[in-house]
Motif scaffolding. Structure first.
Motif, PDB file in Angstrom:
ATOM      1  N   SER A 188     -18.910   3.305 -10.979  1.00  0.00           N
ATOM      2  CA  SER A 188     -17.808   2.828 -11.811  1.00  0.00           C
ATOM      3  C   SER A 188     -17.954   3.316 -13.244  1.00  0.00           C
ATOM      4  N   GLN A 189     -19.159   3.235 -13.773  1.00  0.00           N
ATOM      5  CA  GLN A 189     -19.397   3.711 -15.144  1.00  0.00           C
ATOM      6  C   GLN A 189     -19.153   5.208 -15.261  1.00  0.00           C
ATOM      7  N   LEU A 190     -19.603   5.954 -14.271  1.00  0.00           N
ATOM      8  CA  LEU A 190     -19.418   7.402 -14.283  1.00  0.00           C
ATOM      9  C   LEU A 190     -17.936   7.757 -14.226  1.00  0.00           C
ATOM     10  N   THR A 191     -17.199   7.061 -13.396  1.00  0.00           N
ATOM     11  CA  THR A 191     -15.756   7.280 -13.298  1.00  0.00           C
ATOM     12  C   THR A 191     -15.082   6.997 -14.636  1.00  0.00           C
ATOM     13  N   GLN A 192     -15.479   5.920 -15.282  1.00  0.00           N
ATOM     14  CA  GLN A 192     -14.906   5.572 -16.577  1.00  0.00           C
ATOM     15  C   GLN A 192     -15.246   6.612 -17.637  1.00  0.00           C
ATOM     16  N   LEU A 193     -16.478   7.115 -17.630  1.00  0.00           N
ATOM     17  CA  LEU A 193     -16.861   8.131 -18.606  1.00  0.00           C
ATOM     18  C   LEU A 193     -16.019   9.399 -18.450  1.00  0.00           C
ATOM     19  N   PHE A 194     -15.849   9.853 -17.217  1.00  0.00           N
ATOM     20  CA  PHE A 194     -15.023  11.039 -16.986  1.00  0.00           C
ATOM     21  C   PHE A 194     -13.590  10.798 -17.465  1.00  0.00           C
ATOM     22  N   ALA A 195     -13.031   9.633 -17.168  1.00  0.00           N
ATOM     23  CA  ALA A 195     -11.654   9.332 -17.554  1.00  0.00           C
ATOM     24  C   ALA A 195     -11.500   9.247 -19.073  1.00  0.00           C
ATOM     25  N   GLU A 196     -12.420   8.560 -19.734  1.00  0.00           N
ATOM     26  CA  GLU A 196     -12.345   8.435 -21.187  1.00  0.00           C
ATOM     27  C   GLU A 196     -12.510   9.780 -21.879  1.00  0.00           C
ATOM     28  N   LEU A 197     -13.416  10.599 -21.367  1.00  0.00           N
ATOM     29  CA  LEU A 197     -13.627  11.907 -21.966  1.00  0.00           C
ATOM     30  C   LEU A 197     -12.386  12.782 -21.796  1.00  0.00           C
ATOM     31  N   LYS A 198     -11.740  12.671 -20.653  1.00  0.00           N
ATOM     32  CA  LYS A 198     -10.520  13.446 -20.409  1.00  0.00           C
ATOM     33  C   LYS A 198      -9.439  13.079 -21.430  1.00  0.00           C
ATOM     34  N   LYS A 199      -9.306  11.807 -21.736  1.00  0.00           N
ATOM     35  CA  LYS A 199      -8.327  11.361 -22.737  1.00  0.00           C
ATOM     36  C   LYS A 199      -8.678  11.897 -24.121  1.00  0.00           C
ATOM     37  N   LYS A 200      -9.945  11.879 -24.458  1.00  0.00           N
ATOM     38  CA  LYS A 200     -10.369  12.381 -25.770  1.00  0.00           C
ATOM     39  C   LYS A 200     -10.147  13.885 -25.879  1.00  0.00           C
ATOM     40  N   ILE A 201     -10.380  14.608 -24.804  1.00  0.00           N
ATOM     41  CA  ILE A 201     -10.123  16.050 -24.798  1.00  0.00           C
ATOM     42  C   ILE A 201      -8.638  16.302 -25.003  1.00  0.00           C
ATOM     43  N   ALA A 202      -7.798  15.521 -24.353  1.00  0.00           N
ATOM     44  CA  ALA A 202      -6.347  15.682 -24.494  1.00  0.00           C
ATOM     45  C   ALA A 202      -5.918  15.453 -25.943  1.00  0.00           C
ATOM     46  N   ARG A 203      -6.513  14.465 -26.599  1.00  0.00           N
ATOM     47  CA  ARG A 203      -6.182  14.211 -28.008  1.00  0.00           C
ATOM     48  C   ARG A 203      -6.582  15.376 -28.897  1.00  0.00           C
ATOM     49  N   ILE A 204      -7.727  15.936 -28.641  1.00  0.00           N
ATOM     50  CA  ILE A 204      -8.211  17.057 -29.450  1.00  0.00           C
ATOM     51  C   ILE A 204      -7.336  18.293 -29.245  1.00  0.00           C
ATOM     52  N   LYS A 205      -6.904  18.508 -28.005  1.00  0.00           N
ATOM     53  CA  LYS A 205      -6.102  19.709 -27.686  1.00  0.00           C
ATOM     54  C   LYS A 205      -4.794  19.758 -28.482  1.00  0.00           C
TER      55      LYS A 205
END
Length: 110
Positions: free
Chosen positions: A87-104
């Motif tokens: 569950s934690q790993l899934t959340q980390l991947f999801a949160e990082l994906k959102k942060k990457i989208a913001r940076i892009k």
């Protein structure tokens, strides 16, 4: 190499494609209550670390990072509950994906 939204996508997409396949294997492992789920989670952790390395290569010290990332990764490494670690790993991947989208957003499309 000049960064663009497309180049960022090309750099991170393979990691998220691999994670998608691996997360399905992890879910299947839990449904079957099979042993070896911890091994799959360790693969996921290594994949996450490889993604972080790629992001540092792209963005340097301004690479995106989820909140409490190091503590959460430590929990995943040391967890006796494979499901909680998953569950934690899934959340980390999801949160990082959102942060990457913001940076892009700050980069040109091409």
């Amino acid at each position: 190499m000049t960064l663009s939204r497309k180049s960022i996508d090309q750099a991170v997409s393979p990691f998220y494609e691999d994670w998608s396949a691996l997360s399905q294997k992890i879910e299947s492992c839990f449904v079957q209550e099979a042993s070896g789920c911890s091994t799959l989670i360790a693969e996921g952790w290594q994949l996450y670390e490889a993604l972080k390395t790629a992001l540092y290569g792209l963005f340097g010290n301004s690479a995106p990072c989820p909140l409490n990332e190091s503590e959460r990764l430590e929990f995943i490494r040391n967890s006796r509950s494979a499901h909680a670690a998953s569950s934690q790993l899934t959340q980390l991947f999801a949160e990082l994906k959102k942060k990457i989208a913001r940076i892009k957003i700050g980069y040109p499309a091409e």
